[in-house]
Design a protein around this motif. Structure first.
Motif, PDB file in Angstrom:
ATOM      1  N   VAL A 148      46.895  36.614  34.897  1.00 35.23           N
ATOM      2  CA  VAL A 148      47.359  37.371  36.058  1.00 35.23           C
ATOM      3  C   VAL A 148      46.226  38.212  36.640  1.00 35.23           C
ATOM      4  CG1 VAL A 148      48.917  39.201  36.842  1.00 35.23           C
ATOM      5  CG2 VAL A 148      49.766  37.406  35.326  1.00 35.23           C
ATOM      6  N   MET A 149      45.503  38.918  35.770  1.00 36.81           N
ATOM      7  CA  MET A 149      44.417  39.771  36.240  1.00 36.81           C
ATOM      8  C   MET A 149      43.255  38.937  36.781  1.00 36.81           C
ATOM      9  SD  MET A 149      45.582  42.738  36.048  1.00 36.81           S
ATOM     10  CE  MET A 149      44.068  43.561  36.567  1.00 36.81           C
ATOM     11  N   GLY A 150      42.994  37.802  36.148  1.00 38.14           N
ATOM     12  CA  GLY A 150      41.922  36.934  36.622  1.00 38.14           C
ATOM     13  C   GLY A 150      42.191  36.423  38.023  1.00 38.14           C
ATOM     14  N   GLN A 151      43.416  36.002  38.278  1.00 36.22           N
ATOM     15  CA  GLN A 151      43.796  35.539  39.606  1.00 36.22           C
ATOM     16  C   GLN A 151      43.670  36.667  40.628  1.00 36.22           C
ATOM     17  OE1 GLN A 151      47.731  34.179  38.720  1.00 36.22           O
ATOM     18  NE2 GLN A 151      47.091  32.128  38.147  1.00 36.22           N
ATOM     19  N   ALA A 152      44.040  37.877  40.208  1.00 35.34           N
ATOM     20  CA  ALA A 152      43.979  39.026  41.111  1.00 35.34           C
ATOM     21  C   ALA A 152      42.532  39.363  41.476  1.00 35.34           C
ATOM     22  CB  ALA A 152      44.647  40.233  40.459  1.00 35.34           C
ATOM     23  N   VAL A 153      41.655  39.381  40.474  1.00 36.66           N
ATOM     24  CA  VAL A 153      40.251  39.701  40.733  1.00 36.66           C
ATOM     25  C   VAL A 153      39.623  38.643  41.633  1.00 36.66           C
ATOM     26  CG1 VAL A 153      37.965  39.944  39.674  1.00 36.66           C
ATOM     27  CG2 VAL A 153      39.947  41.042  38.627  1.00 36.66           C
ATOM     28  N   ALA A 154      39.940  37.375  41.386  1.00 31.65           N
ATOM     29  CA  ALA A 154      39.405  36.293  42.222  1.00 31.65           C
ATOM     30  C   ALA A 154      39.850  36.464  43.668  1.00 31.65           C
ATOM     31  CB  ALA A 154      39.866  34.940  41.678  1.00 31.65           C
ATOM     32  N   SER A 155      41.121  36.817  43.874  1.00 24.73           N
ATOM     33  CA  SER A 155      41.623  37.036  45.235  1.00 24.73           C
ATOM     34  C   SER A 155      40.925  38.215  45.903  1.00 24.73           C
ATOM     35  CB  SER A 155      43.132  37.282  45.208  1.00 24.73           C
ATOM     36  OG  SER A 155      43.820  36.150  44.713  1.00 24.73           O
ATOM     37  N   LEU A 156      40.726  39.290  45.138  1.00 26.14           N
ATOM     38  CA  LEU A 156      40.066  40.473  45.680  1.00 26.14           C
ATOM     39  C   LEU A 156      38.638  40.161  46.102  1.00 26.14           C
ATOM     40  CD1 LEU A 156      40.164  43.521  46.233  1.00 26.14           C
ATOM     41  CD2 LEU A 156      39.324  43.875  43.910  1.00 26.14           C
ATOM     42  N   LEU A 157      37.929  39.405  45.283  1.00 26.60           N
ATOM     43  CA  LEU A 157      36.559  39.017  45.619  1.00 26.60           C
ATOM     44  C   LEU A 157      36.527  38.163  46.883  1.00 26.60           C
ATOM     45  CD1 LEU A 157      35.237  38.166  42.038  1.00 26.60           C
ATOM     46  CD2 LEU A 157      34.482  40.064  43.470  1.00 26.60           C
ATOM     47  N   GLY A 158      37.507  37.274  47.018  1.00 23.37           N
ATOM     48  CA  GLY A 158      37.587  36.447  48.216  1.00 23.37           C
ATOM     49  C   GLY A 158      37.804  37.280  49.468  1.00 23.37           C
ATOM     50  N   PHE A 159      38.724  38.261  49.396  1.00 25.30           N
ATOM     51  CA  PHE A 159      38.967  39.145  50.533  1.00 25.30           C
ATOM     52  C   PHE A 159      37.722  39.955  50.880  1.00 25.30           C
ATOM     53  CE2 PHE A 159      43.644  38.910  49.476  1.00 25.30           C
ATOM     54  CZ  PHE A 159      44.010  38.318  50.678  1.00 25.30           C
ATOM     55  N   ALA A 160      37.050  40.465  49.835  1.00 21.44           N
ATOM     56  CA  ALA A 160      35.854  41.278  50.057  1.00 21.44           C
ATOM     57  C   ALA A 160      34.774  40.467  50.753  1.00 21.44           C
ATOM     58  CB  ALA A 160      35.338  41.817  48.720  1.00 21.44           C
ATOM     59  N   ALA A 161      34.584  39.223  50.318  1.00 18.67           N
ATOM     60  CA  ALA A 161      33.574  38.368  50.937  1.00 18.67           C
ATOM     61  C   ALA A 161      33.919  38.107  52.407  1.00 18.67           C
ATOM     62  CB  ALA A 161      33.468  37.050  50.177  1.00 18.67           C
TER      63      ALA A 161
END
Length: 278
Positions: A148-161
């Motif tokens: 769950v946390m891994g998916q969340a961090v990946a999504s956050l990085l995508g938004f930031a980029a």
């Protein structure tokens, strides 16, 4: 130590994702965000994503509480398995998913297991117990939190980029397109590390279930679920599908990024595993 391989993988992946997370925090500070705000935001984000990920998964399938008087066998099986695993009984929920499936969310002491009505109609008692043991193993091994946390961090990085490129000083439609492409690439790279443990954790949960119920029961359950699942019309949310016992059939290319190993390999791995008595 139980499941050294899984724990080592979770430690490595967790460290890498934490590194990504800290890099994002450093970039935020470079753009003028105060240290206190970054630290507070980091803690709040982690807590929010854990709670939101759990809530979103349950809401996406419209999971409802599973009454003990209507499903006494399921409750009794979970109670027996939890006693063997030294695990606090999780909340049990039922959902109409359109396909026979099940998944677990949460952690030890605050876990939830969701079982589809289609699954309970499809499987025999021993096979259903195997699936329940599989989901309880995920909670016991604490790998659900990592997913769950891994998916969340990946999504956050995508938004930031995306925002970093799309709203740069130059602006323009070209930057928006480039930002969109960059977000997909960055999110995919981060998810590679999450997928590194996703497939392995399924093998571990299968093996745990086989040792509590019997390998043949686990193998038969997987075979029935996969056969019925390929005939189903329902499409589960990708994040929920990643948590389910069966993630669906994939093309050759999609298997490179699959959250689950091939079902035939899972069946082969558990077939014949003897049940251990606790």
């Amino acid at each position: 130590m139980r499941h050294v391989g899984l724990k080592a993988r979770m430690a490595v992946v967790g460290s890498i994702l934490f590194g990504f997370y800290m890099l994002l925090a450093i970039v935020a500070m470079a753009y003028g965000a105060p240290l206190v705000l970054v630290l507070l935001g980091t803690v709040l984000f982690a807590g929010f994503q854990y709670k939101f990920g759990k809530w979103a998964a349950l809401r996406s399938v419209r999971a409802e509480d599973m009454p003990e008087d209507r499903y006494p066998n399921v409750h009794q099986s979970v109670e027996r398995l939890c006693s063997e695993m030294d695990l606090e009984k999780p909340a049990l929920k039922v959902a109409d998913m359109g396909v026979p499936n099940a998944f677990a969310v949460g952690r030890r002491g605050a876990g939830v297991v969701v079982v589809s009505t289609e699954l309970m109609h499809l499987l025999d008692h021993d096979e259903l117990e195997a699936v329940l043991a599989h989901e309880l193993a995920h909670i016991d091994n604490r790998d659900v939190i990592t997913m769950v946390m891994g998916q969340a961090v990946a999504s956050l990085l995508g938004f930031a980029a995306y925002f970093a490129i799309a709203f740069s000083r130059e602006g323009g439609i070209g930057n928006i397109i480039l930002g969109y492409v960059a977000s997909i690439v960055v999110q995919s790279v981060a998810m590679v590390f999450v997928l590194a443990i996703s497939r392995y954790r399924e093998y571990v949960a299968d093996d745990d279930a086989a040792r509590h119920v019997g390998g043949d029961a686990m193998a038969e359950a997987l075979e029935k679920i996969s056969t019925a699942g390929t005939r189903g019309d329902a499409e589960l949310d990708d994040n929920v599908s990643a948590l389910c016992i069966f993630g669906g059939e994939r093309s050759a290319l999609e298997r490179l990024f699959a959250t689950h190993p091939p079902i035939e390999k899972r069946i082969e791995a558990v077939r014949g595993v003897e049940r251990e008595y606790y």
